[in-house]
Design a protein around this motif. Sequence first.
Motif, short mmCIF file in Angstrom:
data_model
loop_
_atom_site.label_atom_id
_atom_site.label_comp_id
_atom_site.label_asym_id
_atom_site.label_seq_id
_atom_site.Cartn_x
_atom_site.Cartn_y
_atom_site.Cartn_z
N ASN A 1 14.18 0.17 -13.98
CA ASN A 1 14.38 0.98 -12.79
C ASN A 1 13.06 1.42 -12.20
N ILE A 2 12.98 1.33 -10.87
CA ILE A 2 11.81 1.81 -10.15
C ILE A 2 12.26 2.92 -9.22
N THR A 3 11.57 4.06 -9.28
CA THR A 3 11.90 5.22 -8.47
C THR A 3 10.76 5.47 -7.49
N VAL A 4 11.13 5.68 -6.23
CA VAL A 4 10.16 5.98 -5.19
C VAL A 4 10.50 7.35 -4.61
N LYS A 5 9.54 8.29 -4.68
CA LYS A 5 9.74 9.63 -4.14
C LYS A 5 8.78 9.83 -2.98
N GLY A 6 9.31 10.41 -1.91
CA GLY A 6 8.49 10.65 -0.73
C GLY A 6 8.95 11.88 0.00
N PRO A 7 8.39 12.13 1.19
CA PRO A 7 8.74 13.34 1.93
C PRO A 7 10.19 13.38 2.41
N LYS A 8 10.82 12.23 2.61
CA LYS A 8 12.21 12.22 3.10
C LYS A 8 13.25 12.16 2.00
N GLY A 9 12.84 11.85 0.78
CA GLY A 9 13.81 11.79 -0.31
C GLY A 9 13.36 10.91 -1.44
N GLU A 10 14.35 10.48 -2.24
CA GLU A 10 14.07 9.69 -3.44
C GLU A 10 15.05 8.54 -3.52
N LEU A 11 14.54 7.36 -3.86
CA LEU A 11 15.36 6.16 -4.03
C LEU A 11 15.08 5.54 -5.39
N THR B 1 0.85 -1.18 0.00
CA THR B 1 0.00 0.00 0.00
C THR B 1 0.89 1.23 0.00
N VAL B 2 0.73 2.07 -1.01
CA VAL B 2 1.54 3.28 -1.13
C VAL B 2 0.84 4.39 -0.37
N PRO B 3 1.49 4.98 0.66
CA PRO B 3 0.85 6.04 1.43
C PRO B 3 0.73 7.34 0.62
N ALA B 4 -0.08 8.25 1.12
CA ALA B 4 -0.25 9.54 0.46
C ALA B 4 1.08 10.30 0.51
N GLY B 5 1.38 11.01 -0.57
CA GLY B 5 2.62 11.77 -0.63
C GLY B 5 3.78 10.99 -1.19
#
Length: 176
Positions: free
Chosen positions: A23-33, A10-14
Amino acid sequence: MSRIGYKTITVPAGVTVTKDGDNITVKGPKGELTRAFAPEIEMKQEGTEISFSRPDDSFKALHGTMRANLNNMVVGVTEGYVKQLKLVGVGYRAQKQGEKLVLNVGYSHPVEMQAPKGVSIDVPSNTEINVSGISKQVVGQFAAEIRAVRSPEPYKGKGIRYVDEYVRRKEGKTGK
């Protein structure tokens, strides 16, 4: 038999998850991986749910690993990871000088360690070290490198250990 690969994430809001080739990129409030994933395992994103599927049973281990890695990336960009270490021993101490960690752990010289990019070091007291960051792998690897400077020995229990680590003590030599 493990069924981790079939669990949905489950992907949270934000948080946004994008796929570009392998490649899979995940961006969130603390940064990007960003991480490269195996092309054999198929990722499906439907709304806030992400699921993985494999073509046949020859990719069982890879299926669960990919799901776990993506889940760790999502948790990292939302909450982050922290490893806590403590120094046990007379005169053992740690201090932070700028971006370097300086350890005095019984050697004739202080050991200086530079934190990798994306990892922050906090020294709340001179016998405690907190390693934090968004990548579970990088945080765990750097914490293990700090611990390897003086790993705990079983006779007196001296060394650098994780806060929740139990060091099994051994009995010393007996005299005649």
